[in-house]
Design an enzyme around this catalytic site. Structure first.
Site, PDB file in Angstrom:
ATOM      1  N   GLU A  17       0.853  -1.202   0.000  1.00  0.00           N
ATOM      2  CA  GLU A  17       0.000   0.000   0.000  1.00  0.00           C
ATOM      3  C   GLU A  17       0.884   1.247   0.000  1.00  0.00           C
ATOM      4  OE1 GLU A  17      -3.571   0.684   2.718  1.00  0.00           O
ATOM      5  OE2 GLU A  17      -2.190   2.249   3.415  1.00  0.00           O
ATOM      6  N   ALA A  51      -8.625  11.214   3.203  1.00  0.00           N
ATOM      7  CA  ALA A  51      -9.868  11.407   3.947  1.00  0.00           C
ATOM      8  C   ALA A  51     -10.766  12.404   3.229  1.00  0.00           C
ATOM      9  CB  ALA A  51      -9.555  11.883   5.353  1.00  0.00           C
ATOM     10  N   GLY A 108     -15.204   4.993   4.462  1.00  0.00           N
ATOM     11  CA  GLY A 108     -14.476   6.186   4.910  1.00  0.00           C
ATOM     12  C   GLY A 108     -14.889   6.542   6.334  1.00  0.00           C
ATOM     13  N   ASP A 109     -14.125   7.450   6.944  1.00  0.00           N
ATOM     14  CA  ASP A 109     -14.423   7.887   8.317  1.00  0.00           C
ATOM     15  C   ASP A 109     -15.250   9.158   8.300  1.00  0.00           C
ATOM     16  OD1 ASP A 109     -13.128   5.877   9.810  1.00  0.00           O
ATOM     17  OD2 ASP A 109     -11.200   6.745   9.233  1.00  0.00           O
ATOM     18  N   ALA A 127     -20.210   0.774   3.138  1.00  0.00           N
ATOM     19  CA  ALA A 127     -19.416   0.247   2.019  1.00  0.00           C
ATOM     20  C   ALA A 127     -20.251  -0.733   1.188  1.00  0.00           C
ATOM     21  CB  ALA A 127     -18.168  -0.434   2.567  1.00  0.00           C
ATOM     22  N   HIS A 151     -14.415  -3.296  13.941  1.00  0.00           N
ATOM     23  CA  HIS A 151     -14.325  -1.888  13.561  1.00  0.00           C
ATOM     24  C   HIS A 151     -14.575  -1.031  14.796  1.00  0.00           C
ATOM     25  CE1 HIS A 151     -15.948   1.904  11.650  1.00  0.00           C
ATOM     26  NE2 HIS A 151     -14.811   1.750  11.017  1.00  0.00           N
ATOM     27  N   GLN A 214       4.083   7.122  15.456  1.00  0.00           N
ATOM     28  CA  GLN A 214       3.270   6.381  14.492  1.00  0.00           C
ATOM     29  C   GLN A 214       2.342   5.400  15.230  1.00  0.00           C
ATOM     30  OE1 GLN A 214       5.477   3.383  12.524  1.00  0.00           O
ATOM     31  NE2 GLN A 214       4.263   3.403  10.647  1.00  0.00           N
TER      32      GLN A 214
HETATM   33  P1  FAD Z   1     -18.315  -0.382   6.462  1.00  0.00           P
HETATM   34  O1  FAD Z   1     -18.038  -1.763   5.993  1.00  0.00           O
HETATM   35  O2  FAD Z   1     -19.457   0.340   5.852  1.00  0.00           O
HETATM   36  O3  FAD Z   1     -18.496  -0.439   8.047  1.00  0.00           O
HETATM   37  C1  FAD Z   1     -18.482   0.751   8.827  1.00  0.00           C
HETATM   38  C2  FAD Z   1     -19.193   0.534  10.154  1.00  0.00           C
HETATM   39  O4  FAD Z   1     -20.590   0.380   9.915  1.00  0.00           O
HETATM   40  C3  FAD Z   1     -18.763  -0.740  10.894  1.00  0.00           C
HETATM   41  O5  FAD Z   1     -18.737  -0.451  12.268  1.00  0.00           O
HETATM   42  C4  FAD Z   1     -19.862  -1.742  10.571  1.00  0.00           C
HETATM   43  O6  FAD Z   1     -20.006  -2.734  11.586  1.00  0.00           O
HETATM   44  C5  FAD Z   1     -21.060  -0.809  10.502  1.00  0.00           C
HETATM   45  N1  FAD Z   1     -22.156  -1.315   9.643  1.00  0.00           N
HETATM   46  C6  FAD Z   1     -22.047  -1.868   8.425  1.00  0.00           C
HETATM   47  N2  FAD Z   1     -23.265  -2.190   7.952  1.00  0.00           N
HETATM   48  C7  FAD Z   1     -24.166  -1.816   8.900  1.00  0.00           C
HETATM   49  C8  FAD Z   1     -25.589  -1.873   9.015  1.00  0.00           C
HETATM   50  N3  FAD Z   1     -26.340  -2.415   8.049  1.00  0.00           N
HETATM   51  N4  FAD Z   1     -26.170  -1.390  10.140  1.00  0.00           N
HETATM   52  C9  FAD Z   1     -25.423  -0.840  11.146  1.00  0.00           C
HETATM   53  N5  FAD Z   1     -24.071  -0.756  11.085  1.00  0.00           N
HETATM   54  C10 FAD Z   1     -23.449  -1.244   9.989  1.00  0.00           C
HETATM   55  N6  FAD Z   1     -10.024   5.249   4.770  1.00  0.00           N
HETATM   56  C11 FAD Z   1      -9.816   6.272   3.881  1.00  0.00           C
HETATM   57  O7  FAD Z   1     -10.339   7.381   4.082  1.00  0.00           O
HETATM   58  N7  FAD Z   1      -9.037   6.097   2.766  1.00  0.00           N
HETATM   59  C12 FAD Z   1      -8.436   4.904   2.468  1.00  0.00           C
HETATM   60  O8  FAD Z   1      -7.744   4.788   1.461  1.00  0.00           O
HETATM   61  C13 FAD Z   1      -8.634   3.810   3.369  1.00  0.00           C
HETATM   62  N8  FAD Z   1      -8.085   2.594   3.123  1.00  0.00           N
HETATM   63  C14 FAD Z   1      -8.314   1.547   3.985  1.00  0.00           C
HETATM   64  C15 FAD Z   1      -7.765   0.295   3.694  1.00  0.00           C
HETATM   65  C16 FAD Z   1      -7.970  -0.796   4.558  1.00  0.00           C
HETATM   66  C17 FAD Z   1      -7.380  -2.141   4.218  1.00  0.00           C
HETATM   67  C18 FAD Z   1      -8.729  -0.608   5.755  1.00  0.00           C
HETATM   68  C19 FAD Z   1      -8.924  -1.753   6.714  1.00  0.00           C
HETATM   69  C20 FAD Z   1      -9.290   0.625   6.039  1.00  0.00           C
HETATM   70  C21 FAD Z   1      -9.100   1.714   5.164  1.00  0.00           C
HETATM   71  N9  FAD Z   1      -9.656   2.980   5.416  1.00  0.00           N
HETATM   72  C22 FAD Z   1      -9.443   4.023   4.534  1.00  0.00           C
HETATM   73  C23 FAD Z   1     -10.423   3.233   6.652  1.00  0.00           C
HETATM   74  C24 FAD Z   1     -11.947   3.015   6.471  1.00  0.00           C
HETATM   75  O9  FAD Z   1     -12.470   3.972   5.572  1.00  0.00           O
HETATM   76  C25 FAD Z   1     -12.595   3.171   7.859  1.00  0.00           C
HETATM   77  O10 FAD Z   1     -12.212   2.119   8.686  1.00  0.00           O
HETATM   78  C26 FAD Z   1     -14.111   3.371   7.880  1.00  0.00           C
HETATM   79  O11 FAD Z   1     -14.475   3.842   9.180  1.00  0.00           O
HETATM   80  C27 FAD Z   1     -14.930   2.108   7.619  1.00  0.00           C
HETATM   81  O12 FAD Z   1     -14.886   1.753   6.309  1.00  0.00           O
HETATM   82  P2  FAD Z   1     -15.525   0.334   5.831  1.00  0.00           P
HETATM   83  O13 FAD Z   1     -15.455   0.336   4.364  1.00  0.00           O
HETATM   84  O14 FAD Z   1     -14.919  -0.781   6.567  1.00  0.00           O
HETATM   85  O15 FAD Z   1     -17.053   0.571   6.310  1.00  0.00           O
END
Ligand code: FAD
Length: 298
Positions: A17, A51, A108-109, A127, A151, A214
């Site tokens: 990455e 972000a 995303g956050d 997502a 998460h 870090q």
């Molecule tokens: P989701 O899968 O949507 O989950 C988010 C939260 O929602 C979780 O707590 C989940 O349990 C909850 N949830 C899901 N579905 C439901 C539902 N139906 N009802 C209630 N709750 C639900 N961030 C960036 O900004 N840029 C990047 O390039 C980036 N790269 C990343 C790469 C990796 C390998 C990882 C692990 C993370 C990365 N992130 C990045 C961080 C990521 O965007 C955050 O962790 C974000 O908060 C969650 O993204 P997700 O796609 O996992 O979300």
């Protein structure tokens, strides 16, 4: 090449990455890093998405550069929370015309400006909603994130896994884990995903720790835990950056060798744009990598 097709004839995959340079620097400042990483023959390189979509164009440019210059698969990260559905489509179209066919689809956050409303009908909430949309287009291989220690926002791992299963069923081709420092956490997580019939490849994300700052930042962002063995290293060498870096590289190498011996589908190294560190790890696993991918020492 699509990453899901790579898995058909090769495991484990080794990938890296990188993140785009800060806005004030030209995109070309990353090219030497990519050149050095490409020398290590990764199966793909992923490019993060800043972000709130802050690096949208550079993420696409860098991913496209990797595909075109090296004929190497690039995985473009894409987050949906702060973009409208229309903006997401614009980015997907741009990725397609730029020759990038692998996307890591993320929510995303939440941004710090709590007043902002990103939950309307013009936005994908999770997502899985983004993934359902991308899959309808049929032109991308889609990866997604998973969290061996859950998460940060979810109240327990089992609930997070229910959400992960829904996400996978929306059409995910492979998963990449958030970083972790205790392999046993990953093995327990894998038992749980097996029980839920999540049968797509799960790539382990590994971070070679380079400094105490870090680590502190990572802990606050991810909520991951540190095992005693790792804490001892931090405490002992926190005031000696060179020693800490050396120990961090050795720790990550040790984790990777254990994961490879266990039979992991892939290793994704969070390089922090540091090819020298990545090279030291790859040198240490050179023979093991050869044995696992070719059945012989390279
Ligand atoms: P989701 O899968 O949507 O989950 C988010 C939260 O929602 C979780 O707590 C989940 O349990 C909850 N949830 C899901 N579905 C439901 C539902 N139906 N009802 C209630 N709750 C639900 N961030 C960036 O900004 N840029 C990047 O390039 C980036 N790269 C990343 C790469 C990796 C390998 C990882 C692990 C993370 C990365 N992130 C990045 C961080 C990521 O965007 C955050 O962790 C974000 O908060 C969650 O993204 P997700 O796609 O996992 O979300």
């Amino acid at each position: 090449m699509l990453i899901r097709d790579k898995f058909k004839d090769k495991r484990p995959l080794i990938s890296f990455e990188i993140f785009p340079p800060k806005r004030e620097y030209p995109v070309e400042t990353i090219y030497n890093t990519i050149d050095a990483l490409n020398d290590m023959e990764p199966d793909f390189i992923s490019v993060t998405y800043g972000a709130g979509g802050s690096t949208k164009d550079t993420t696409v440019d860098i991913a496209s550069f990797i595909e075109k210059k090296y004929s190497l698969s690039a995985l473009a990260h894409l987050t949906c929370l702060t973009s409208t559905k229309e903006e997401i489509d614009d980015t997907l179209n741009l990725l397609k015309v730029s020759g990038v066919r692998n996307v890591l689809a993320l929510r995303g956050d939440y941004p710090k400006d709590a007043g902002a409303n990103y939950k309307g009908p013009n936005h994908y909430k999770y997502a899985k909603d983004l993934i359902t949309h991308i899959k309808k287009r049929e032109d991308f291989c889609v990866g997604a994130a998973c969290y061996p220690e859950k998460h940060l926002e979810c109240y327990n791992l089992d609930k997070d896994l229910v959400h992960l299963k829904e996400k996978v069923d929306s059409g995910v081709d492979f998963l990449i884990t958030q970083l972790f420092f205790d392999n046993e956490t990953f093995y327990r997580f894998k038992e749980k995903t097996d029980k839920l019939n999540i049968d797509i490849p799960i790539i382990a994300g590994i971070l070679p720790v380079l400094s105490k700052n870090q680590v502190e930042k990572i802990l606050s962002l991810t909520g991951c835990t540190l095992p005693q063995k790792f804490l001892r290293i931090l405490e002992k060498y926190e005031n000696n950056p060179d020693a800490l870096r050396e120990a961090g590289i050795a720790y990550a190498t040790d984790q990777i060798i254990d994961l490879l011996s266990w039979g992991v589908d892939g290793i994704h190294i969070y390089t922090m744009n540091r090819p020298k560190t990545t090279r030291r790890i790859l040198e240490s696993i050179k023979t093991i990598r050869g044995v696992l991918t070719n059945g012989e020492a390279s």
